[in-house]
Design a protein around this motif. Sequence first.
Motif, PDB file in Angstrom:
ATOM      1  N   ARG A 271       0.845  -1.201   0.000  1.00  0.00           N
ATOM      2  CA  ARG A 271       0.000   0.000   0.000  1.00  0.00           C
ATOM      3  C   ARG A 271       0.874   1.242   0.000  1.00  0.00           C
ATOM      4  O   ARG A 271       1.823   1.351   0.791  1.00  0.00           O
TER       5      ARG A 271
ATOM      6  N   LYS B 298     -13.986   2.904  -4.504  1.00  0.00           N
ATOM      7  CA  LYS B 298     -13.432   2.543  -3.191  1.00  0.00           C
ATOM      8  C   LYS B 298     -13.706   1.079  -2.858  1.00  0.00           C
ATOM      9  O   LYS B 298     -14.822   0.607  -2.988  1.00  0.00           O
TER      10      LYS B 298
ATOM     11  N   ALA C 113     -14.013  -2.033  -0.260  1.00  0.00           N
ATOM     12  CA  ALA C 113     -14.398  -2.224   1.139  1.00  0.00           C
ATOM     13  C   ALA C 113     -13.244  -2.840   1.925  1.00  0.00           C
ATOM     14  O   ALA C 113     -12.482  -3.651   1.384  1.00  0.00           O
ATOM     15  N   PRO C 114     -13.101  -2.485   3.201  1.00  0.00           N
ATOM     16  CA  PRO C 114     -12.009  -3.044   4.026  1.00  0.00           C
ATOM     17  C   PRO C 114     -11.986  -4.562   4.037  1.00  0.00           C
ATOM     18  O   PRO C 114     -10.911  -5.173   4.009  1.00  0.00           O
ATOM     19  N   GLU C 115     -13.178  -5.188   4.059  1.00  0.00           N
ATOM     20  CA  GLU C 115     -13.215  -6.649   4.091  1.00  0.00           C
ATOM     21  C   GLU C 115     -12.677  -7.255   2.790  1.00  0.00           C
ATOM     22  O   GLU C 115     -12.133  -8.364   2.791  1.00  0.00           O
ATOM     23  N   SER C 116     -12.827  -6.522   1.677  1.00  0.00           N
ATOM     24  CA  SER C 116     -12.330  -7.032   0.396  1.00  0.00           C
ATOM     25  C   SER C 116     -10.806  -7.050   0.350  1.00  0.00           C
ATOM     26  O   SER C 116     -10.209  -7.867  -0.359  1.00  0.00           O
ATOM     27  N   THR C 117     -10.177  -6.137   1.103  1.00  0.00           N
ATOM     28  CA  THR C 117      -8.704  -6.114   1.109  1.00  0.00           C
ATOM     29  C   THR C 117      -8.130  -7.294   1.891  1.00  0.00           C
ATOM     30  O   THR C 117      -6.912  -7.516   1.867  1.00  0.00           O
ATOM     31  N   LYS C 118      -8.990  -8.043   2.552  1.00  0.00           N
ATOM     32  CA  LYS C 118      -8.531  -9.202   3.331  1.00  0.00           C
ATOM     33  C   LYS C 118      -8.749 -10.517   2.582  1.00  0.00           C
ATOM     34  O   LYS C 118      -8.431 -11.584   3.103  1.00  0.00           O
TER      35      LYS C 118
ATOM     36  N   LYS D  32      -4.999  -9.888  -1.371  1.00  0.00           N
ATOM     37  CA  LYS D  32      -3.725  -9.970  -0.648  1.00  0.00           C
ATOM     38  C   LYS D  32      -2.618 -10.526  -1.536  1.00  0.00           C
ATOM     39  O   LYS D  32      -1.465 -10.094  -1.450  1.00  0.00           O
TER      40      LYS D  32
ATOM     41  N   PRO E 189      -4.854   3.475  -2.688  1.00  0.00           N
ATOM     42  CA  PRO E 189      -6.215   3.946  -2.395  1.00  0.00           C
ATOM     43  C   PRO E 189      -6.341   5.422  -2.757  1.00  0.00           C
ATOM     44  O   PRO E 189      -5.563   6.250  -2.293  1.00  0.00           O
TER      45      PRO E 189
END
Length: 343
Positions: free
Chosen positions: A2, A114, A116-121, A126, A136
Amino acid sequence: MRIFANQLQQHLQPLKPVYLIFGDDPFIQDQAILAIRAAARKQGFEERVQLSQDASFSWSDLTEEWNALSLFSSKRLFELELPTSKPGKDGSSALLQLLSTPNPDQVLLIHGPKIAPESTKTKWFKSLDKLGVYLPCVTPEGAQFDRWLANQVSQQQLQLTADAKQILNAMYEGNLVAADQAIKQLKLLAPTSVITQQQVEQWLDDQSRFSVFQLTDCLLQGSQSRALHIVKQLQAEGVASQIVLWHINNELSRLTQLKSAQDTNQSLQGLWHPLKIWEKRRPLYQQALSRLSFAQIQAMLAYASNVETDSKFFGEESWAALAHLCLLFDPKAHQQLTPMALH
């Protein structure tokens, strides 16, 4: 990996196997994509393949293109738009398969709104993030916007007084596209001389016979009839309603903070500078604060938010709703007008 937007140039030589460009700021996203394209051209990536995950899209399209031999160039830049920022199960598998063995002659650029935070996991994200770069695209605010604006001014080798910079900060925070255009136009007007506060104010007034800034001044003053006339002129001149709404929203946010302080017997003196309201415009806010209650300002802010959401969802201009919002700057309208129904 990132990174921030100002770090992108450091990660373009040589190009990474994959770039993930997600966010809601169109200026930062467009600038990042253009920078990657420019770096790709310099490094011999002469062919660009563009795909979008729309209704007719199939992940096999990307796989076939990726595995096909190029007729024009040995190096290719693939640009994949994900309108929902989610590739889905099939897309996740396809992306992991494509990049399981990176090809130095092919680079994948994935972009979308944008994420979602859960998608970055998720596994796909990853894995790709580990191979390349995730940028971002977030609109800078406050001190970050000040630094961004100062950097843009420096790049254009523009000379501004501190007061002139303050006006640009106040006018364009949150709207990088408009800020960039303003800086470039000021560069054309005064390429070598120092630009003062008075010159910036004059330039803003000269941009249009009826400007958005004139509109917000009228609203703060309570001049509804003139405000509605300006709204009609802005529409006729082809100004985007979203830009007008953004400026009105900005004024309502400032009024909310000022009115909250006023109602709790706090001095407004300490708020003028943080809210970037220079001395010339302070009497306008005082007029609005003397007319409107905190509840009325909050009601207008909520209505403006609904107009913005409705406009984004349906993708339509909302001039009638904007006119209705302008009328609400008169406290009597809150009793006399029925809230205008949206979609």
